[in-house]
Design an enzyme around this catalytic site. Structure first.
Site, short mmCIF file in Angstrom:
data_model
loop_
_atom_site.label_atom_id
_atom_site.label_comp_id
_atom_site.label_asym_id
_atom_site.label_seq_id
_atom_site.Cartn_x
_atom_site.Cartn_y
_atom_site.Cartn_z
N GLU A 64 58.99 -8.66 40.10
CA GLU A 64 57.84 -9.53 39.83
C GLU A 64 58.17 -10.99 40.14
OE1 GLU A 64 54.57 -10.72 36.37
OE2 GLU A 64 56.42 -9.70 35.80
N LYS B 67 55.21 -6.34 41.67
CA LYS B 67 54.15 -6.91 40.85
C LYS B 67 53.93 -8.35 41.33
CE LYS B 67 52.49 -7.71 36.15
NZ LYS B 67 52.62 -7.35 34.71
#
Length: 297
Positions: free
Chosen positions: A177, A214
């Site tokens: 992420e 992500k």
């Protein structure tokens, strides 16, 4: 728990990932938005009990099932607690059909070259071994990009893949992420640099290895299509990043193959003082809208 079945569910992408991983720094704000102010608790222990009660209320609601919520990201304390009398990861998969993930990062280092790397993660190997034993499928690790600085973004991607390799070594799937802040003026440039650096990182993964990504919803629709289509990417999910649920859903629906992984947008409209019928009704409406946006592309 069958990792093969869980991987197939994530790969199919017929739903979204619920981010229920607020940590010590973000929990007070999450509780305030839920209608619980700081005067309701006098210690961190009481604070974490309250946020766990909120999470348990969400995951035990009739609307929270694997039909539309394919996975959930847990805070480490949540992994060690129970939902409805069962270990949290066991309850999610065996009762709800929701694949469990674990947040492993320990916060952000000070900004340097336009990025905030992850702080060191003490005893990560021990945490990963414990997570595997508890039935966790994968991990999530967050860092932040605040400027379109190629060197800084390169450093952040290198760190993400380094931690990801450690996670893969324990038989878990890493959800990388590198978040791009939605408020920066050069967001589109930062996202292009990030995409290209991630593609380079993917090329260096061993054959057969898979990761998840992500990412912030991009300024250019389908910017991340090469990542969606990459054979070493199990799934690309999008964070809401401060956008309202309506705007996040709108942006999400314009990006093929990307599904949601929302936190604040998931709990928007939920309140501690709602009765069960009102709470369940609001959560069902939210889940329906995020699910629809996730499968629209």
């Amino acid at each position: 728990m069958s990792q093969t079945d869980q991987a197939a569910k994530i790969r199919a992408g017929q739903g979204f990932v619920a981010a229920l991983d607020q940590s010590g720094g973000s929990t007070p704000k999450a509780l305030r938005l839920y209608g619980i102010d700081e005067d309701r608790y006098a210690s961190d222990a009481e604070m974490f009990d309250l946020i766990h009660a909120m999470r348990e209320r969400i995951v035990t609601s009739p609307a929270f099932t694997g039909d539309k919520v394919i996975a959930a990201i847990l805070f480490e304390q949540t992994m060690d607690r129970e939902f409805d009398g069962q270990p949290a990861a066991t309850y999610l998969w065996e009762t709800r059909g929701v694949v469990p993930f674990l947040k492993i990062d320990k916060g952000l280092a000070p900004e340097n070259r336009g990025v905030q790397l992850m702080k060191p993660i003490p005893d990560l190997d021990a945490t990963l071994a414990r997570a595997k034993a508890k039935g966790i499928f994968g991990t999530k690790e967050r860092s932040v990009i605040d400027a379109a600085d190629p060197d800084g973004i390169g450093r952040i991607v290198d760190q993400q893949f380094e931690i990801g390799a450690q996670v893969l070594g324990h038989g878990l799937i890493p959800m990388l992420e590198p978040e791009v802040s939605i408020s920066i003026t050069d967001k589109a440039d930062a996202e292009t640099i990030l995409r290209d650096r991630i593609l380079q990182g993917l090329d260096h993964l061993p054959d057969g290895a898979e990761v998840m990504l992500k990412l912030t919803l991009p300024e250019v629709d389908d910017l991340y299509a090469p990542l969606v289509d990459h054979p070493k990417v199990l799934q690309v999910v999008a964070l809401s990043g401060g956008y309202s649920r309506a705007e996040a859903n709108d942006r999400l629906g314009r990006n093929r193959g990307v599904i949601a992984s929302f936190s604040r947008a998931l709990t928007e409209g939920l309140s501690d003082d709602q009765d069960e019928a009102a709470f369940d009704r609001q959560l069902a409406e939210t889940i329906d809208s995020i699910h629809a946006a996730s499968i629209a592309g």
